[in-house]
Each structure stands twice: as C-alpha cells, then as structure tokens.
Design a protein around this motif. Structure first.
Motif, PDB file in Angstrom:
ATOM      1  N   GLU A   1      -1.098   4.279  17.880  1.00 30.01           N
ATOM      2  CA  GLU A   1      -1.928   3.912  16.736  1.00 30.01           C
ATOM      3  C   GLU A   1      -1.203   2.932  15.808  1.00 30.01           C
ATOM      4  O   GLU A   1      -1.829   2.046  15.209  1.00 30.01           O
ATOM      5  N   ARG A   2       0.116   3.049  15.717  1.00 28.32           N
ATOM      6  CA  ARG A   2       0.876   2.100  14.900  1.00 28.32           C
ATOM      7  C   ARG A   2       0.965   0.743  15.580  1.00 28.32           C
ATOM      8  O   ARG A   2       0.932  -0.295  14.913  1.00 28.32           O
ATOM      9  N   ARG A   3       1.075   0.720  16.908  1.00 29.67           N
ATOM     10  CA  ARG A   3       1.073  -0.557  17.626  1.00 29.67           C
ATOM     11  C   ARG A   3      -0.258  -1.271  17.452  1.00 29.67           C
ATOM     12  O   ARG A   3      -0.302  -2.491  17.242  1.00 29.67           O
ATOM     13  N   ARG A   4      -1.359  -0.503  17.548  1.00 27.89           N
ATOM     14  CA  ARG A   4      -2.667  -1.139  17.402  1.00 27.89           C
ATOM     15  C   ARG A   4      -2.845  -1.692  15.982  1.00 27.89           C
ATOM     16  O   ARG A   4      -3.412  -2.777  15.805  1.00 27.89           O
ATOM     17  N   ALA A   5      -2.361  -0.971  14.998  1.00 25.85           N
ATOM     18  CA  ALA A   5      -2.447  -1.469  13.620  1.00 25.85           C
ATOM     19  C   ALA A   5      -1.619  -2.734  13.449  1.00 25.85           C
ATOM     20  O   ALA A   5      -2.035  -3.686  12.771  1.00 25.85           O
ATOM     21  N   LEU A   6      -0.447  -2.763  14.078  1.00 28.79           N
ATOM     22  CA  LEU A   6       0.382  -3.963  14.029  1.00 28.79           C
ATOM     23  C   LEU A   6      -0.312  -5.111  14.755  1.00 28.79           C
ATOM     24  O   LEU A   6      -0.267  -6.266  14.304  1.00 28.79           O
ATOM     25  N   GLY A   7      -0.986  -4.804  15.870  1.00 26.79           N
ATOM     26  CA  GLY A   7      -1.739  -5.828  16.584  1.00 26.79           C
ATOM     27  C   GLY A   7      -2.830  -6.430  15.711  1.00 26.79           C
ATOM     28  O   GLY A   7      -3.052  -7.652  15.725  1.00 26.79           O
ATOM     29  N   ASP A   8      -3.507  -5.598  14.940  1.00 22.07           N
ATOM     30  CA  ASP A   8      -4.538  -6.099  14.031  1.00 22.07           C
ATOM     31  C   ASP A   8      -3.929  -7.047  12.989  1.00 22.07           C
ATOM     32  O   ASP A   8      -4.519  -8.083  12.656  1.00 22.07           O
ATOM     33  N   ARG A   9      -2.751  -6.684  12.507  1.00 25.65           N
ATOM     34  CA  ARG A   9      -2.093  -7.540  11.507  1.00 25.65           C
ATOM     35  C   ARG A   9      -1.672  -8.876  12.104  1.00 25.65           C
ATOM     36  O   ARG A   9      -1.772  -9.922  11.460  1.00 25.65           O
ATOM     37  N   MET A  10      -1.212  -8.850  13.359  1.00 25.97           N
ATOM     38  CA  MET A  10      -0.827 -10.101  14.003  1.00 25.97           C
ATOM     39  C   MET A  10      -2.064 -10.967  14.271  1.00 25.97           C
ATOM     40  O   MET A  10      -2.008 -12.193  14.137  1.00 25.97           O
ATOM     41  N   ALA A  11      -3.174 -10.356  14.665  1.00 25.17           N
ATOM     42  CA  ALA A  11      -4.399 -11.122  14.897  1.00 25.17           C
ATOM     43  C   ALA A  11      -4.863 -11.808  13.618  1.00 25.17           C
ATOM     44  O   ALA A  11      -5.359 -12.938  13.651  1.00 25.17           O
ATOM     45  N   GLU A  12      -4.687 -11.143  12.485  1.00 21.37           N
ATOM     46  CA  GLU A  12      -5.051 -11.756  11.205  1.00 21.37           C
ATOM     47  C   GLU A  12      -4.173 -12.961  10.889  1.00 21.37           C
ATOM     48  O   GLU A  12      -4.613 -13.904  10.230  1.00 21.37           O
ATOM     49  N   ARG A  13      -2.961 -12.952  11.383  1.00 17.93           N
ATOM     50  CA  ARG A  13      -2.028 -14.055  11.118  1.00 17.93           C
ATOM     51  C   ARG A  13      -2.484 -15.379  11.738  1.00 17.93           C
ATOM     52  O   ARG A  13      -2.018 -16.436  11.333  1.00 17.93           O
ATOM     53  N   PHE A  14      -3.352 -15.326  12.708  1.00 18.50           N
ATOM     54  CA  PHE A  14      -3.792 -16.570  13.339  1.00 18.50           C
ATOM     55  C   PHE A  14      -4.523 -17.497  12.383  1.00 18.50           C
ATOM     56  O   PHE A  14      -4.671 -18.682  12.661  1.00 18.50           O
ATOM     57  N   THR A  15      -4.984 -16.963  11.257  1.00 16.72           N
ATOM     58  CA  THR A  15      -5.650 -17.798  10.254  1.00 16.72           C
ATOM     59  C   THR A  15      -4.768 -18.007   9.027  1.00 16.72           C
ATOM     60  O   THR A  15      -5.242 -18.508   8.010  1.00 16.72           O
ATOM     61  N   ASP A  16      -3.505 -17.659   9.118  1.00 17.47           N
ATOM     62  CA  ASP A  16      -2.581 -17.829   7.999  1.00 17.47           C
ATOM     63  C   ASP A  16      -2.404 -19.323   7.693  1.00 17.47           C
ATOM     64  O   ASP A  16      -2.362 -20.149   8.604  1.00 17.47           O
ATOM     65  N   PRO A  17      -2.274 -19.690   6.420  1.00 16.64           N
ATOM     66  CA  PRO A  17      -2.076 -21.110   6.097  1.00 16.64           C
ATOM     67  C   PRO A  17      -0.714 -21.659   6.501  1.00 16.64           C
ATOM     68  O   PRO A  17      -0.532 -22.874   6.581  1.00 16.64           O
ATOM     69  N   GLU A  18       0.264 -20.793   6.761  1.00 11.31           N
ATOM     70  CA  GLU A  18       1.611 -21.232   7.118  1.00 11.31           C
ATOM     71  C   GLU A  18       1.755 -21.333   8.631  1.00 11.31           C
ATOM     72  O   GLU A  18       1.488 -20.373   9.362  1.00 11.31           O
ATOM     73  N   ILE A  19       2.204 -22.489   9.104  1.00 12.57           N
ATOM     74  CA  ILE A  19       2.322 -22.716  10.535  1.00 12.57           C
ATOM     75  C   ILE A  19       3.257 -21.716  11.197  1.00 12.57           C
ATOM     76  O   ILE A  19       2.969 -21.192  12.283  1.00 12.57           O
ATOM     77  N   GLN A  20       4.386 -21.410  10.577  1.00 11.40           N
ATOM     78  CA  GLN A  20       5.338 -20.496  11.215  1.00 11.40           C
ATOM     79  C   GLN A  20       4.775 -19.082  11.319  1.00 11.40           C
ATOM     80  O   GLN A  20       5.103 -18.336  12.246  1.00 11.40           O
ATOM     81  N   ALA A  21       3.901 -18.705  10.392  1.00  9.82           N
ATOM     82  CA  ALA A  21       3.259 -17.391  10.471  1.00  9.82           C
ATOM     83  C   ALA A  21       2.291 -17.349  11.646  1.00  9.82           C
ATOM     84  O   ALA A  21       2.236 -16.361  12.390  1.00  9.82           O
ATOM     85  N   ARG A  22       1.548 -18.424  11.816  1.00  8.94           N
ATOM     86  CA  ARG A  22       0.584 -18.474  12.920  1.00  8.94           C
ATOM     87  C   ARG A  22       1.282 -18.446  14.270  1.00  8.94           C
ATOM     88  O   ARG A  22       0.817 -17.786  15.211  1.00  8.94           O
TER      89      ARG A  22
END
Length: 256
Positions: A50-71
């Motif tokens: 469940e913690r991995r899936r929550a982390l996966g959700d957070r990483m998926a959200e990063r794809f729209t981050d304004p910072e290139i290195q975050a994406r």
C-alpha cells in the motif's frame, strides 16, 4: 536532505520517505540523484504494497511538475515500483501523456546534472513491458510516437540504446501476435517514405539509430537485467529483424 548512508534492510519512516520524495525535485544533482534517488531505489522493495502504490501515485503526479528534473526522475522511481509487481493503469496513462509531450530532451545539463527524459522514460517503458497487467502493443506505439515526435535534440547520451532496449523488452512478451510485433513500425515506414532530400532531421537520425539497436537485440536476444542472466528471444524475432531491416533500408542506402 539528511544524508543516510546506512544500508539496513528496513523500510523508511513516513517522514524519511517524504523527505526523499521532496528531494527528488531538487535542482542539485547530488541531492536529487546521488542521495534521494539512490535512497528511494533501495527503499521501494522494502515498502509495504500500500505504501508502494501511494508512492507510485505521487510519482505519476510528478509528470506534470513544472520542473524538468522532477518530471524526469519520476519514471525511474516508478519503474522500480512496477518492477516490484505493482501497477495502476493511471500510472501508465500519466506516463504516456508525459513521454509523448515532453519537449526538454537534454541528456545532461551543466547545472542540473542528468535529466535524460528519453532514457529515463525508456526505463519505465521497459518495466511496463515486463508487467503482465499491461497490454504490450500500446507500449510499442508509445515508443514509436516518441521517436517520431519532431525535436532539435540529437541523441547524444545513449538514449537510443536505452529506448532500443526498452522496445526489445516489450517485444519479448509471449502474447504479442506477429502482426502486433510489426505494425507499430508502419508509422516509421510512412515517415521515411515521405522524406525529402537534404540533411537528416534529428528525430529521423534518432529513430534510425534506435532501430539499429533493436535489430541487434532482435538478433541476439535481450537480457532484462541488461547485463545479467540468459538472453531472452523476442517473440517474433526473425520477423521483427526483417521488418526493421526493411524500414532502415528506406533511408539508409548502406543498410542493404
């Protein structure tokens, strides 16, 4: 971020995990790459599902981050999560939207360090290609579309190797029909057929070099661990090899 050099096989506390996730956005390549990513890569297998899936959700959200290195560092962590057997279709959708839409394809920046959108995305593409919950055919289309997207960036940091490897991994999937293993190359053939005389555009050069890597792996097989284990043959290796060769020959008179 806190410098944690211990290697104890224990999952991090929520606070430590949050700290590493925040540091993965850092413009400082030492903080982001050598510390945050290294820690997260080590921790992912230790997390409860469940913690991995929550982390996966957070990483998926990063794809729209304004910072290139975050994406561009999000797919590396997400690849580790998918490699542990976790998957959410929303992650694949978010990745696909980002991978096809990303325009900053720099491999390395003097100040930001490694960015490597194409290569890091290819690592996630390979992880998804090994994931039984993911239909492999759309992944091939994603790789093709990434190659054919016009860009002024000429691959200069082995992006072609990483993307060629990812496509080869996807092509090992047993459920692929021969048609599915070949038809994703049709848009490349159409693009090459429409080419006009003159300098080769960067995207076309990138595509040709990636396909040459794929041809080699179709001939020799692919090791999912990159350098370890037995080579796994592509599902329809001979047909893929012939199709890639035919497509390359359209714009490469020395290919045969």
């Amino acid at each position: 971020m806190t410098d944690r050099t211990d290697t104890a096989a224990t999952a991090p506390s929520p606070a430590l995990l949050d700290e590493a996730v925040a540091a993965l956005r850092s413009p400082d390549p030492v903080v982001r790459d050598e510390q945050a990513y290294t820690q997260l890569a080590r921790w992912v297998p230790l997390l409860a599902p469940e913690r991995r899936r929550a982390l996966g959700d957070r990483m998926a959200e990063r794809f729209t981050d304004p910072e290139i290195q975050a994406r561009t560092f999000a797919p590396l962590v997400l690849a580790r999560i998918v490699g542990c057997g976790d998957h959410d279709p929303a992650w694949t959708a978010a990745f696909t939207d980002w991978y096809l839409g990303e325009r900053d394809l720099r491999g390395h920046d003097e100040e930001l360090g490694w960015l490597h959108a194409v290569a890091h995305g290819a690592d996630l593409l390979a992880a998804l290609g090994r994931c039984p919950q993911v239909d492999p055919a759309p992944l091939l289309a994603t790789g093709c579309a990434r190659l054919l997207t016009p860009t002024g960036h000429l691959f200069d940091a082995m992006e072609d190797d990483r993307l060629g490897f990812a496509l080869a991994v996807v092509l090992t999937r047993a459920e692929l029909t021969e048609q599915q293993s070949l038809e994703w190359l049709d848009p490349v053939a159409a693009d090459f057929a429409a080419a006009e005389p003159g300098p080769v555009p960067p995207y076309a050069s990138n595509t040709m070099r990636t396909l040459r890597v794929l041809y080699l792996l179709a001939d020799r097989g692919v090791r999912p661990g990159r350098w370890q284990g037995e080579a796994v043959p592509l599902r329809h290796a001979a047909a893929v090899r012939e199709r890639v060769a035919a497509v390359l020959a359209m714009n490469s008179p020395y290919a045969g």
